[in-house]
Write a protein that holds these residues in place. Structure first.
Motif, mmCIF file in Angstrom:
data_model
loop_
_atom_site.group_PDB
_atom_site.id
_atom_site.type_symbol
_atom_site.label_atom_id
_atom_site.label_comp_id
_atom_site.label_asym_id
_atom_site.label_seq_id
_atom_site.Cartn_x
_atom_site.Cartn_y
_atom_site.Cartn_z
ATOM 1 N N GLY A 16 6.108 10.102 -2.784
ATOM 2 C CA GLY A 16 4.692 10.304 -3.107
ATOM 3 C C GLY A 16 4.075 9.087 -3.763
ATOM 4 N N LEU A 17 4.805 8.486 -4.685
ATOM 5 C CA LEU A 17 4.328 7.268 -5.352
ATOM 6 C C LEU A 17 4.156 6.146 -4.341
ATOM 7 N N ALA A 18 5.135 5.947 -3.473
ATOM 8 C CA ALA A 18 5.088 4.853 -2.510
ATOM 9 C C ALA A 18 3.916 5.011 -1.550
ATOM 10 N N ARG A 19 3.693 6.206 -1.040
ATOM 11 C CA ARG A 19 2.599 6.433 -0.102
ATOM 12 C C ARG A 19 1.242 6.106 -0.741
ATOM 13 N N MET A 20 1.050 6.569 -1.960
ATOM 14 C CA MET A 20 -0.217 6.322 -2.647
ATOM 15 C C MET A 20 -0.389 4.838 -2.951
ATOM 16 N N GLU A 21 0.678 4.209 -3.396
ATOM 17 C CA GLU A 21 0.633 2.791 -3.747
ATOM 18 C C GLU A 21 0.309 1.929 -2.535
ATOM 19 N N LEU A 22 0.945 2.201 -1.408
ATOM 20 C CA LEU A 22 0.702 1.419 -0.203
ATOM 21 C C LEU A 22 -0.752 1.523 0.238
ATOM 22 N N PHE A 23 -1.294 2.731 0.245
ATOM 23 C CA PHE A 23 -2.676 2.909 0.698
ATOM 24 C C PHE A 23 -3.666 2.212 -0.227
ATOM 25 N N LEU A 24 -3.543 2.427 -1.524
ATOM 26 C CA LEU A 24 -4.538 1.897 -2.458
ATOM 27 C C LEU A 24 -4.483 0.374 -2.559
ATOM 28 N N ILE A 25 -3.289 -0.196 -2.621
ATOM 29 C CA ILE A 25 -3.200 -1.660 -2.727
ATOM 30 C C ILE A 25 -3.616 -2.318 -1.414
ATOM 31 N N PHE A 26 -3.163 -1.793 -0.290
ATOM 32 C CA PHE A 26 -3.492 -2.372 1.011
ATOM 33 C C PHE A 26 -5.002 -2.371 1.242
ATOM 34 N N THR A 27 -5.640 -1.240 1.019
ATOM 35 C CA THR A 27 -7.073 -1.146 1.297
ATOM 36 C C THR A 27 -7.904 -1.944 0.297
ATOM 37 N N THR A 28 -7.502 -1.972 -0.964
ATOM 38 C CA THR A 28 -8.280 -2.712 -1.967
ATOM 39 C C THR A 28 -8.226 -4.212 -1.706
ATOM 40 N N ILE A 29 -7.064 -4.716 -1.317
ATOM 41 C CA ILE A 29 -6.952 -6.151 -1.014
ATOM 42 C C ILE A 29 -7.772 -6.513 0.219
ATOM 43 N N PRO B 2 7.943 -0.923 -2.124
ATOM 44 C CA PRO B 2 6.518 -1.081 -1.800
ATOM 45 C C PRO B 2 6.094 -2.544 -1.665
ATOM 46 N N SER B 3 6.622 -3.413 -2.514
ATOM 47 C CA SER B 3 6.198 -4.813 -2.464
ATOM 48 C C SER B 3 6.678 -5.497 -1.184
ATOM 49 N N ILE B 4 7.906 -5.198 -0.742
ATOM 50 C CA ILE B 4 8.402 -5.779 0.510
ATOM 51 C C ILE B 4 7.596 -5.252 1.696
ATOM 52 N N THR B 5 7.291 -3.955 1.680
ATOM 53 C CA THR B 5 6.499 -3.371 2.763
ATOM 54 C C THR B 5 5.119 -4.016 2.844
ATOM 55 N N LEU B 6 4.469 -4.194 1.700
ATOM 56 C CA LEU B 6 3.142 -4.822 1.681
ATOM 57 C C LEU B 6 3.220 -6.289 2.091
ATOM 58 N N THR B 7 4.259 -6.988 1.635
ATOM 59 C CA THR B 7 4.429 -8.388 2.031
ATOM 60 C C THR B 7 4.549 -8.498 3.542
ATOM 61 N N TYR B 8 5.350 -7.616 4.130
ATOM 62 C CA TYR B 8 5.495 -7.595 5.584
ATOM 63 C C TYR B 8 4.168 -7.189 6.245
ATOM 64 N N GLY B 9 3.484 -6.236 5.625
ATOM 65 C CA GLY B 9 2.224 -5.746 6.174
ATOM 66 C C GLY B 9 1.158 -6.820 6.261
ATOM 67 N N PHE B 10 1.046 -7.644 5.221
ATOM 68 C CA PHE B 10 0.041 -8.705 5.247
ATOM 69 C C PHE B 10 0.430 -9.810 6.229
ATOM 70 N N LEU B 11 1.731 -10.026 6.428
ATOM 71 C CA LEU B 11 2.164 -10.958 7.470
ATOM 72 C C LEU B 11 1.708 -10.451 8.845
ATOM 73 N N VAL C 61 -2.460 2.224 10.710
ATOM 74 C CA VAL C 61 -1.945 0.866 10.514
ATOM 75 C C VAL C 61 -0.867 0.853 9.435
ATOM 76 N N ILE C 62 -1.101 1.543 8.330
ATOM 77 C CA ILE C 62 -0.119 1.575 7.242
ATOM 78 C C ILE C 62 1.164 2.262 7.706
ATOM 79 N N HIS C 63 1.026 3.368 8.428
ATOM 80 C CA HIS C 63 2.213 4.023 8.981
ATOM 81 C C HIS C 63 2.951 3.099 9.944
ATOM 82 N N GLU C 64 2.187 2.371 10.764
ATOM 83 C CA GLU C 64 2.809 1.481 11.735
ATOM 84 C C GLU C 64 3.511 0.315 11.049
ATOM 85 N N ILE C 65 2.968 -0.157 9.934
ATOM 86 C CA ILE C 65 3.647 -1.201 9.156
ATOM 87 C C ILE C 65 5.012 -0.695 8.708
ATOM 88 N N GLN C 66 5.042 0.520 8.188
ATOM 89 C CA GLN C 66 6.317 1.076 7.723
ATOM 90 C C GLN C 66 7.275 1.313 8.885
#
Length: 495
Positions: free
Chosen positions: A444-457, A307-316, A356-361
């Motif tokens: 299930g954990l990864a999907r929830m984590e990506l959505f909540l952290i991405f949108t909150t930031i 999840p952290s690598i995916t989010l790091t790439y996502g914010f880039l 967008v989150i799906h496209e990041i992945q």
């Protein structure tokens, strides 16, 4: 002839005989296997694989041999599957046949066939996977309790990010801290402070070992483990890192054992220890200390790094495409506002953000061929015979970028997951978590984590770069077992 000459001649003759025997054996094994380049004795198809470019080399070979073909990584026979139709037919339509675990020499050396993810012992895998799914679910995965854990940790993350106060920083470490704490709360029952040395050590060894496995050194070990284990190089650091991770897990297990109340398990480790005690008289039990340590280490590794690598790439990607960032923020503002944090229920009303989150992945393609599979029996597949035990590389990246499944496969484009009316569009080819019976345990954990952290930031901050968007490089820095974004800095502005 002197004795030195005689010894040399004997060695040459022996090696020649071995090479000849190996060539005959290899030729005899091909039978009705899928086509592929002719392998050399011992080296296999090493000469057809560009140094450090295993994924690209396999894709290039598919242009000659088709979407199902055979290569030899050293002496290891591997059937490669490219594209959605081939991967789906194997992992979904013939799920039982392709449910074995293939060889991953680096992890196999470290874990010695123990643990739920990298074992090729089918009974061990069945018991540990069933137990892990139930236990993780009991401690929050897929329930409201898990959402609360993620939201609580995300607020700690937001507080840490505010401390940057407009200065440039790399978000990778912050995101790793949050992901590591989320899985820690499930596995160990508590979280770490962000400056905790043990937490920082775990993050370091997990990320370093994963990146090294994907590097040239790791790829060479995957192809020629028998040779590489005797040669100096960075690949040896992989095993030192994983030893550190297992030692930390062992320390946590001992802490849990000393305070364990069998009538009231607090987390995954407690539950496994209780199961061990119940089955201690069973000589065939898989609930043993080696399986506990390796299963915990493998789950922790996957759930903290991916999840952290995916989010790091996502914010880039948000820095590279600020117009997409702005549109996501507009949708967050319209659906969630600024007076509360996003909830998982909001996702159904946020089709653009979900796309967008799906496209990041999809675009980042974190695990280009996932974890190798193995066929569990002699099977017939697309007219070819694949012998039992043959390794299989289901190239997930070629599914995620299959032009028959996505309208713009080579570019970052959320329209790949949007219909004509702007609603979210599902795709059966969305397989970042693999598919079939050995798909990702923590999806299930990864999907929830990506959505909540991405949108909150993005609700809390505008992400900014010192570089013009068009100069931001979004190509991977390392490509192998994983894809890693290039190092970058950004700064944030409160919204």
């Amino acid at each position: 002839m002197d004795i030195t000459g005689s010894v040399t001649l004997t060695i040459v003759i022996c090696i020649s005989c071995l090479l000849f025997y190996s060539a005959l054996k290899t030729r005899g094994r091909r039978g009705n296997l899928p086509p592929g380049p002719t392998p050399l004795p011992f080296l296999g198809n090493l000469l057809q694989l560009r140094r450090g470019e295993l994924v690209e080399s396999l894709i290039e070979l598919s242009k000659t041999y088709g979407n199902v073909f055979t290569v030899y990584l050293g002496m290891r026979r591997v059937v490669v599957l490219k594209g959605y139709q081939s991967v789906k037919e194997a992992l979904v339509n013939q799920a039982d046949d392709f449910s074995g675990r293939g060889e991953v020499p680096t992890f196999d050396t470290a874990y010695k066939n123990y643990g739920v993810i990298f074992t090729n012992n089918m009974e061990r895998w069945r018991q540990l996977r069933r137990f892990s799914l139930v236990t993780l679910r009991d401690f929050g995965m897929g329930k409201r309790g898990l959402e609360d854990r993620i939201k609580e940790e995300t607020q700690h993350l937001i507080s840490e990010l505010r401390k940057t106060k407009g200065t440039m920083f790399n978000p990778s470490v912050h995101l790793s801290l949050a992901s590591c704490n989320i899985i820690s709360s499930i596995m160990f029952g508590d979280r770490f402070e962000y400056d905790d040395k043990e937490l920082l050590s775990m993050i370091h060894v997990i990320h370093e070992s994963f990146e090294l496995i994907s590097s040239v050194w790791g790829q060479m070990y995957e192809i020629l483990p028998g040779l590489m284990k005797h040669l100096p190089g960075k690949h040896h650091q992989i095993f030192r890192d994983l030893e550190i991770l297992i030692a930390i897990i062992e320390k946590r297990v001992e802490m849990s054992r000393r305070t364990l109340d069998p009538s009231s398990p607090r987390h995954y480790i407690d539950t496994f220890l209780i199961k061990m005690d119940k089955e201690k008289q069973n000589p065939d039990t898989e609930f043993t200390m080696p399986n506990l340590l390796c299963t915990a280490a493998q789950i922790f590794f996957a759930a903290s790094d991916a999840p952290s690598i995916t989010l790091t790439y996502g914010f880039l990607l948000m820095l590279r495409y600020p117009e997409i960032q702005e549109r996501v923020q507009e949708e967050i503002g319209r659906v969630v506002g600024q007076n509360r944090t996003p909830n998982i229920q909001d996702k159904s009303e946020m089709p653009y953000t979900d796309a967008v989150i799906h496209e990041i992945q999809r675009f980042t393609d974190l695990a280009p061929f996932g974890a190798p599979r193995a066929v569990t029996r002699d099977i017939l597949f697309q007219g070819y015979t694949i012998p039992k035990g043959t390794n299989v590389f289901a190239m997930l990246g070629t599914v995620l970028k299959d032009p028959e499944c996505f309208s713009d496969p080579d570019n970052f484009n959320p329209k790949n997951f949007l219909d004509e009316s702007g609603g979210f569009k599902k795709s059966d080819a969305f397989m970042p978590f693999s598919a079939g019976k050995r798909n990702c345990l923590g999806e299930g954990l990864a999907r929830m984590e990506l959505f909540l952290i991405f949108t909150t930031i993005l609700q809390s901050f505008n992400l900014k770069s010192a570089l013009p968007p068009e100069e931001i490089d979004i190509t991977p820095n390392v490509t192998g077992m994983g894809n890693f974004p290039r190092f970058y800095n950004m700064y944030i502005e409160s919204r």
